[in-house]
Structure formats: structure tokens, C-alpha cells
Scaffold this active site. Structure first.
Site, PDB file in Angstrom:
ATOM      1  N   TRP A 189       0.863  -1.191   0.000  1.00 24.86           N
ATOM      2  CA  TRP A 189       0.000   0.000   0.000  1.00 24.86           C
ATOM      3  C   TRP A 189       0.893   1.233   0.000  1.00 24.86           C
ATOM      4  O   TRP A 189       1.842   1.324   0.793  1.00 24.86           O
ATOM      5  CB  TRP A 189      -0.932   0.043   1.223  1.00 24.86           C
ATOM      6  CG  TRP A 189      -1.707   1.325   1.248  1.00 24.86           C
ATOM      7  CD1 TRP A 189      -2.793   1.632   0.495  1.00 24.86           C
ATOM      8  CD2 TRP A 189      -1.396   2.512   2.011  1.00 24.86           C
ATOM      9  NE1 TRP A 189      -3.196   2.931   0.743  1.00 24.86           N
ATOM     10  CE2 TRP A 189      -2.347   3.492   1.671  1.00 24.86           C
ATOM     11  CE3 TRP A 189      -0.404   2.836   2.941  1.00 24.86           C
ATOM     12  CZ2 TRP A 189      -2.344   4.773   2.215  1.00 24.86           C
ATOM     13  CZ3 TRP A 189      -0.397   4.111   3.494  1.00 24.86           C
ATOM     14  CH2 TRP A 189      -1.370   5.069   3.134  1.00 24.86           C
ATOM     15  N   GLU A 231      -3.094  -2.704  -2.522  1.00 26.17           N
ATOM     16  CA  GLU A 231      -4.283  -2.193  -1.841  1.00 26.17           C
ATOM     17  C   GLU A 231      -4.672  -0.818  -2.373  1.00 26.17           C
ATOM     18  O   GLU A 231      -3.932   0.147  -2.230  1.00 26.17           O
ATOM     19  CB  GLU A 231      -3.990  -2.118  -0.340  1.00 26.17           C
ATOM     20  CG  GLU A 231      -5.146  -1.598   0.494  1.00 26.17           C
ATOM     21  CD  GLU A 231      -4.854  -1.686   1.987  1.00 26.17           C
ATOM     22  OE1 GLU A 231      -3.741  -2.099   2.374  1.00 26.17           O
ATOM     23  OE2 GLU A 231      -5.747  -1.331   2.775  1.00 26.17           O
ATOM     24  N   LYS A 233      -7.297   2.563  -2.833  1.00 29.36           N
ATOM     25  CA  LYS A 233      -7.921   3.476  -1.879  1.00 29.36           C
ATOM     26  C   LYS A 233      -8.640   4.588  -2.627  1.00 29.36           C
ATOM     27  O   LYS A 233      -8.215   4.995  -3.703  1.00 29.36           O
ATOM     28  CB  LYS A 233      -6.813   4.056  -0.987  1.00 29.36           C
ATOM     29  CG  LYS A 233      -7.307   4.707   0.264  1.00 29.36           C
ATOM     30  CD  LYS A 233      -6.164   4.882   1.261  1.00 29.36           C
ATOM     31  CE  LYS A 233      -6.689   5.531   2.521  1.00 29.36           C
ATOM     32  NZ  LYS A 233      -5.760   5.506   3.621  1.00 29.36           N
ATOM     33  N   ASP A 264      -9.934  -3.023   1.170  1.00 29.16           N
ATOM     34  CA  ASP A 264     -10.043  -2.609   2.569  1.00 29.16           C
ATOM     35  C   ASP A 264     -11.421  -1.969   2.732  1.00 29.16           C
ATOM     36  O   ASP A 264     -11.786  -1.074   1.962  1.00 29.16           O
ATOM     37  CB  ASP A 264      -8.927  -1.606   2.888  1.00 29.16           C
ATOM     38  CG  ASP A 264      -8.910  -1.186   4.347  1.00 29.16           C
ATOM     39  OD1 ASP A 264      -9.947  -0.707   4.828  1.00 29.16           O
ATOM     40  OD2 ASP A 264      -7.850  -1.316   4.986  1.00 29.16           O
ATOM     41  N   HIS A 267     -11.776   1.762   2.428  1.00 28.93           N
ATOM     42  CA  HIS A 267     -11.152   2.468   1.310  1.00 28.93           C
ATOM     43  C   HIS A 267     -12.101   2.764   0.158  1.00 28.93           C
ATOM     44  O   HIS A 267     -11.703   2.818  -1.005  1.00 28.93           O
ATOM     45  CB  HIS A 267      -9.939   1.685   0.812  1.00 28.93           C
ATOM     46  CG  HIS A 267      -8.790   1.749   1.768  1.00 28.93           C
ATOM     47  ND1 HIS A 267      -7.527   1.313   1.460  1.00 28.93           N
ATOM     48  CD2 HIS A 267      -8.716   2.217   3.035  1.00 28.93           C
ATOM     49  CE1 HIS A 267      -6.728   1.500   2.490  1.00 28.93           C
ATOM     50  NE2 HIS A 267      -7.427   2.035   3.465  1.00 28.93           N
ATOM     51  N   HIS A 291      -9.326  -6.778   3.784  1.00 28.53           N
ATOM     52  CA  HIS A 291      -8.976  -6.103   5.038  1.00 28.53           C
ATOM     53  C   HIS A 291     -10.267  -5.728   5.748  1.00 28.53           C
ATOM     54  O   HIS A 291     -11.025  -4.893   5.248  1.00 28.53           O
ATOM     55  CB  HIS A 291      -8.173  -4.827   4.769  1.00 28.53           C
ATOM     56  CG  HIS A 291      -6.707  -5.064   4.656  1.00 28.53           C
ATOM     57  ND1 HIS A 291      -5.794  -4.043   4.558  1.00 28.53           N
ATOM     58  CD2 HIS A 291      -5.980  -6.212   4.668  1.00 28.53           C
ATOM     59  CE1 HIS A 291      -4.573  -4.555   4.492  1.00 28.53           C
ATOM     60  NE2 HIS A 291      -4.660  -5.852   4.543  1.00 28.53           N
ATOM     61  N   ASP A 299     -12.255   7.113   6.079  1.00 29.56           N
ATOM     62  CA  ASP A 299     -11.401   5.947   6.338  1.00 29.56           C
ATOM     63  C   ASP A 299     -10.775   6.073   7.723  1.00 29.56           C
ATOM     64  O   ASP A 299      -9.589   6.313   7.874  1.00 29.56           O
ATOM     65  CB  ASP A 299     -10.325   5.880   5.253  1.00 29.56           C
ATOM     66  CG  ASP A 299      -9.303   4.789   5.528  1.00 29.56           C
ATOM     67  OD1 ASP A 299      -9.702   3.761   6.100  1.00 29.56           O
ATOM     68  OD2 ASP A 299      -8.131   4.970   5.169  1.00 29.56           O
ATOM     69  N   ASP A 301     -10.596   3.840  10.250  1.00 29.35           N
ATOM     70  CA  ASP A 301      -9.983   2.658  10.854  1.00 29.35           C
ATOM     71  C   ASP A 301     -10.503   2.362  12.257  1.00 29.35           C
ATOM     72  O   ASP A 301      -9.739   1.966  13.134  1.00 29.35           O
ATOM     73  CB  ASP A 301      -8.451   2.787  10.865  1.00 29.35           C
ATOM     74  CG  ASP A 301      -7.871   2.939   9.475  1.00 29.35           C
ATOM     75  OD1 ASP A 301      -7.832   1.947   8.744  1.00 29.35           O
ATOM     76  OD2 ASP A 301      -7.470   4.077   9.107  1.00 29.35           O
ATOM     77  N   ASP A 331      -7.342  -4.610   9.664  1.00 30.08           N
ATOM     78  CA  ASP A 331      -6.632  -3.340   9.499  1.00 30.08           C
ATOM     79  C   ASP A 331      -7.413  -2.223  10.173  1.00 30.08           C
ATOM     80  O   ASP A 331      -8.261  -1.588   9.558  1.00 30.08           O
ATOM     81  CB  ASP A 331      -6.401  -3.036   8.012  1.00 30.08           C
ATOM     82  CG  ASP A 331      -5.431  -1.872   7.822  1.00 30.08           C
ATOM     83  OD1 ASP A 331      -4.932  -1.345   8.837  1.00 30.08           O
ATOM     84  OD2 ASP A 331      -5.174  -1.489   6.669  1.00 30.08           O
TER      85      ASP A 331
HETATM   86 MN   LIG Z   1      -5.889  -1.847   4.695  1.00 26.36          MN
END
Ligand SMILES: [Mn+2]
Length: 423
Positions: A189, A231, A233, A264, A267, A291, A299, A301, A331
Site C-alpha cells: 500500500w 491495496e 484506496k 479494505d 477504502h 482487510h 477511512d 480505521d 486493518d
Molecule cells: Mn488496509
């Protein structure tokens, strides 16, 4: 414990019979849910700071907000925390390391000079815990990523540095695979992009193709041991307008190069369904890397929870008999709560969603749909939400010898008092 065990078993037997009426085998679901590997990320332990001997600040699209006490300050503390976490989790696990978690014994070793030896303490620990290792090059939190560009930088010397990093990381992943006798997934990434109004969206993407090709061209790495993923995004912190490695870019790149796309859950645009993308992608791609994360408005997390989005992802995988083609990794990073609890909540939620999907009366639903009995389908979908999932989850935990409910919090509290509060 004996009486609660008995209760769990009695409830489970009832649940087993209830699910059987809809053609669902709970025993098979439990076994499969326990055997499905989830790769824990190492970076919730220390808020994505890393342990290499460089004066790095965290940067490049990653930001762990919060200031909960007890952050791991070195590899030993991170490993101790992860050891405690693993005791509270049912099922099969792996560990995902980032290159920035290298331990160089006080020497300055830059990212283009790392070797597997800088991870020997992680390897010893992972062997003791019987978890295999996955890997991630760290293309951020480094002076050579300060411009906001790494593999797609217009500066050839910056690109060369990160290409070298990508190449040595693949060799390290291959060494992990050999040591653990299990293919190691390496996920690339990059934070590359622009904050505002890109005038040239083409050249960085062309350069990214060339750089990734250079990384992958290393013939000393066996692709059956080192599973490459990239990955995508939608946007990142500081790259709100333009992200070089967008999802569309990587769908085409992975398809043309025979490597794995990483999705992800954080993302994408918050209104996009990640679950809906799986059948479209996996009809073309033999594998995907998933993910699990949780975006809150962006985003962010957040710690993964057992919500509709997560259930939908795993329902799509099981309904398409594609669970085994999905590599599952976590993640998220939340520095505002106890970090061990963050792991336990997020990892359990992911495994709960796997179990929930395996208990879905999918065959019945699909036969209703194809037969045109759409009201039957909708009614059963609604009814399935009330089937005794918790009884099967409790049985899974009993089988794995972990707390079924939230009594694991007591273990975390004890650990917080004895270990974290002293940091
Ligand atoms: Mn990720």
C-alpha cells in the site's frame, strides 16, 4: 464453569436442530469458522509507530487518534500484548507485520537494507504461538515519503529507494513462508497522491506501473511462497483529491499481472457496498485479500464490529463458495481505547461474521429466488436474523476453550493493571 458449559451445550443442541430445519449443518459451520485464518495486524499495539531505529513520525495517510495509556513501546511489549490477545481469541490466526516493525538492535538500518534477520525475534515469537507471518512493505512514515510520493514519485532516486524496499520485502516474505512452511501474503500500500486539484493524473500512474513491475520482476522470489497483493484506496489524509493507487487502477493492474487485489472496507466511498464488489472481482481473480476495517464517515480505521457491512461481506463469500479464496486480515487502529480490547473485539467480530455467514440458509434462499418465490426469500432472510446464532457462537468458544461472552474483559483488566499501567 461446569454448569455454564452444560447450559451452552443444551442451548447448542436446540440451535443445531433449528438450523438443520433450514438445511444448515452447525457442526460444519463451527469447524470451518475455527479453521479460517485471520491475520492479525501488529500495528494496533503501538498506534502504527513501528520499532525501527529511525526518527520517524507517523505520516502518509495513517493517523491513530486517541491517547489511551499503555501503548507498546518496543517489540517485546508488542509481543507480550499479542500473546495475551491470542489467549482470548477462538480459531486460527496469523500475524501481519509491517516492515517498520524491524528490530535492528540499535543500529540505523534504512528501509532499503532490511533483511529477514531484523525480524528474527518476531519469527521466534510467532513459532512459539504457532502463528505464521504475513508482511507489508512500509512506504510511509519516512523522510523519503514526505513529498507525498513514493513508487510514483517524479524523482527517480526516490522511486529507486522504494523499489529496492519493495524487492527486499518480497525476499523477507519468502523467507517467512519458508520458515513457517506457509505462503506469506505481502500487501503493498502506498500513500501517493495529491491534496488538491491534480493537473496530471496520468504520469504518476504510469510511473507506478513501472515501479510495481520492477518490484515484481525479481525472479529470486517464488510467487507460490510470496503472495503479492496491492491495496487501492479512494482517498487518504493529504491525498483527498487524487490517489495514484485507486481501486480501479489496481483492479486492472492485478488482473494484468496475475496478483491479488486487496479490498479494505474503509477504502471506498461510505455509501458503496464492498460486499457487492466481491462477485464482480472474484469471477476474474482467483484470490482477493480482504482487510476488515470500519470507516466512520471516512477511512477512520475504527475497531471492527459485528455490523451489517461486515456480515454482508462474509455472506457474499459463503454464498459464492469463495471463502477459501479470500485471504482475511485486520486493518484498524484506535488509540482511544485499551488496545488489547480493540484486538479482541475486532477479531472476534470478524470471526463471528464468518460463522454467521456459514450458518446462513443460503441454499434455501437461492432456491426461492430462482423459483420466483421472492416473498418466501425475503421472509426467510428476515427470519434468519433471529435464528439462534449466539448459541452456536458460544459452542464455538467452548470448543476453542475461550470465554464465550465478555468475561475476557476481566483478563484484559488484570493485564492492564499488572502490565500496561507500568508503562
Ligand atoms: Mn488496509
Amino acid at each position: 464453569m461446569a454448569s455454564s458449559e452444560e447450559t451452552i451445550n443444551v442451548c447448542y443442541q436446540e440451535a443445531q436442530a433449528t438450523y438443520a430445519k433450514w438445511g444448515v449443518d452447525t457442526e460444519m459451520a463451527i469447524d470451518k469458522a475455527l479453521a479460517t485464518p485471520i491475520s492479525l495486524h501488529c500495528w494496533q499495539t503501538d498506534d502504527v509507530r513501528g520499532f525501527e531505529n529511525l526518527q520517524n513520525t507517523v505520516g502518509g495517510g495513517t493517523l491513530a487518534t486517541g491517547n489511551y495509556p499503555g501503548r507498546a513501546r518496543n517489540g517485546d511489549e508488542a509481543r507480550a500484548d499479542l500473546t495475551q490477545v491470542l489467549k482470548l481469541l477462538p480459531g486460527t490466526h496469523r500475524l501481519n507485520l509491517h516492515a517498520s516493525y524491524a528490530e535492528t538492535g540499535g543500529l540505523k538500518v534504512d528501509r532499503d537494507a532490511l533483511t529477514v534477520d531484523h525480524f528474527s525475534r518476531w519469527i521466534d515469537w510467532a513459532k512459539s504461538q504457532q502463528v505464521a507471518l504475513d508482511f507489508n512493505p512500509t512506504y510511509f512514515s519516512h523522510p523519503k515519503s514526505d513529498s507525498g510520493f513514493t513508487l510514483s514519485s517524479p524523482d527517480a532516486s526516490i522511486r529507486k529507494f522504494w523499489i529496492d524496499h519493495g524487492q527486499i520485502c518480497r525476499r523477507i516474505a519468502q523467507a517467512f513462508a519458508t520458515k513457517f512452511n506457509s505462503p506469506s501474503v505481502i500487501n503493498h500500500w502506498i500513500p501517493d497522491g495529491l491534496k488538491d486539484c491534480a493537473a496530471d493524473r496520468w504520469s504518476p500512474r504510469k510511473r507506478l506501473i513501472e515501479s510495481l513491475d520492477a518490484i515484481l520482476q525479481d525472479n529470486s522470489v517464488d510467487r507460490s511462497l510470496c503472495i503479492d497483493a496491492v491495496e487501492g484506496k479512494l482517498f487518504g489524509l493529504g491525498s483527498e483529491d487524487y490517489t495514484v493507487g485507486s481501486n480501479e487502477f489496481y483492479y486492472s493492474y492485478t488482473q494484468s499481472r496475475g496478483i491479488v487485489p486487496c479490498l479494505d472496507m474503509g477504502h471506498f466511498h461510505p455509501t458503496e457496498s464492498v460486499a457487492d464488489k466481491l462477485s464482480s472481482l472474484m469471477l476474474f481473480h482467483p484470490k482477493i485479500l480482504m482487510h476488515t476495517s470500519r470507516p466512520v464517515r471516512w477511512d477512520s480505521d475504527h475497531v471492527v464490529i459485528f455490523n451489517d457491512d461486515l456480515r454482508a461481506v462474509f455472506l457474499e463469500l459463503t454464498r459464492g463458495q469463495a471463502l477459501d479464496r479470500a485471504i482475511i486480515a485486520l486493518d484498524f487502529f484506535d488509540a482511544s481505547i485499551n488496545r488489547l480490547s480493540a484486538y479482541v473485539i475486532g477479531t472476534r467480530a470478524t470471526r463471528q461474521a464468518i460463522l454467521y455467514a456459514l450458518l446462513d440458509p443460503s441454499k434455501k434462499l437461492q432456491s426461492y429466488e430462482v423459483g420466483g418465490r421472492v416473498a418466501h426469500k425475503l421472509a426467510l432472510m428476515e427470519h434468519a436474523k433471529f435464528l439462534p446464532f449466539a448459541a452456536v457462537w458460544n459452542k464455538l468458544c467452548l470448543q476453542a476453550e475461550v470465554h464465550p461472552g465478555i468475561d475476557w474483559l476481566k483478563d484484559v483488566e488484570k493485564y492492564e493493571h499488572a502490565v500496561l499501567s507500568l508503562r
